[in-house]
Enzyme design. Structure first.
Site, PDB file in Angstrom:
ATOM      1  N   CYS A 197       0.862  -1.176   0.000  1.00 43.53           N
ATOM      2  CA  CYS A 197       0.000   0.000   0.000  1.00 43.53           C
ATOM      3  C   CYS A 197       0.902   1.230   0.000  1.00 43.53           C
ATOM      4  O   CYS A 197       2.122   1.112  -0.001  1.00 43.53           O
ATOM      5  CB  CYS A 197      -0.891  -0.028   1.241  1.00 43.53           C
ATOM      6  SG  CYS A 197      -2.384   0.958   1.093  1.00 43.53           S
ATOM      7  N   CYS A 230       4.299   0.726  -8.087  1.00 42.02           N
ATOM      8  CA  CYS A 230       4.883  -0.519  -7.602  1.00 42.02           C
ATOM      9  C   CYS A 230       6.311  -0.649  -8.128  1.00 42.02           C
ATOM     10  O   CYS A 230       6.550  -0.527  -9.331  1.00 42.02           O
ATOM     11  CB  CYS A 230       4.044  -1.710  -8.062  1.00 42.02           C
ATOM     12  SG  CYS A 230       4.557  -3.271  -7.318  1.00 42.02           S
ATOM     13  N   CYS A 249      -4.000  -0.668  -2.964  1.00 40.44           N
ATOM     14  CA  CYS A 249      -4.479   0.688  -3.251  1.00 40.44           C
ATOM     15  C   CYS A 249      -3.953   1.104  -4.620  1.00 40.44           C
ATOM     16  O   CYS A 249      -2.922   0.599  -5.089  1.00 40.44           O
ATOM     17  CB  CYS A 249      -4.073   1.682  -2.169  1.00 40.44           C
ATOM     18  SG  CYS A 249      -2.337   2.127  -2.139  1.00 40.44           S
TER      19      CYS A 249
END
Length: 163
Positions: free
Chosen positions: A30, A109, A102
């Site tokens: 997240c 990422c 999220c």
């Protein structure tokens, strides 16, 4: 060397035990590793201890969200001992999956040192939703709803990741 039935039987037991002990290593990622990813790690450790080796981290660290700790505690899952971690702390863990929980973490990422499967399952952000709540109970309602949605998702793991 000639394999006897007894040796083959013992070897098959060792192989089965070894394969059964292999857990799927999942990182729940997240933005700040304060709420949703912490809940997911807590649920995975509580619901799937024999199948999942659970981790959580953030692309930043924001500390633990006290409301997330509270609503998880209401279900008997204590995440108060968990801590907010930066994703780079887990680069050396031989992860199988990164599950972004999220949209911001999904969009940012990082690239992992070894091949890892990336899956995105977005959940609403309880702290953002709670900002408009008129009472603490109303605010906690947002946390409880997302907590329960995350539980329902974790209950499908690890099989749902392989589909």
């Amino acid at each position: 060397m000639l394999l006897t039935t007894d040796r083959v039987f013992r070897a098959s037991i060792v192989l089965r035990v070894f394969c059964m002990s292999e857990k799927t290593r999942i990182l729940f990622l997240c933005t700040g590793n304060s709420c949703r990813s912490q809940m997911a790690e807590g649920w995975a450790r509580y619901l799937k201890p024999d199948a999942i080796e659970a981790y959580s981290a953030g692309i930043e660290t924001h500390g633990m969200n006290e409301h997330a700790v509270r609503v998880m505690g209401e279900t008997g899952v204590d995440i108060s001992g968990q801590r907010s971690k930066h994703v780079e702390e887990l680069f050396d863990v031989g992860l199988d999956y990164v599950v972004t929980v999220c949209d911001h973490a999904n969009e940012h990422c990082p690239v992992f040192p070894r091949r890892v499967k990336h899956v995105h399952v977005g959940f609403d952000d309880p702290p953002r939703l709670a900002k408009t709540a008129k009472t603490e109970e109303e605010a906690l309602g947002h946390y409880r709803r997302v907590r329960d949605e995350i539980r329902a998702f974790v209950e499908t793991l690890p099989d749902a990741l392989e589909e």
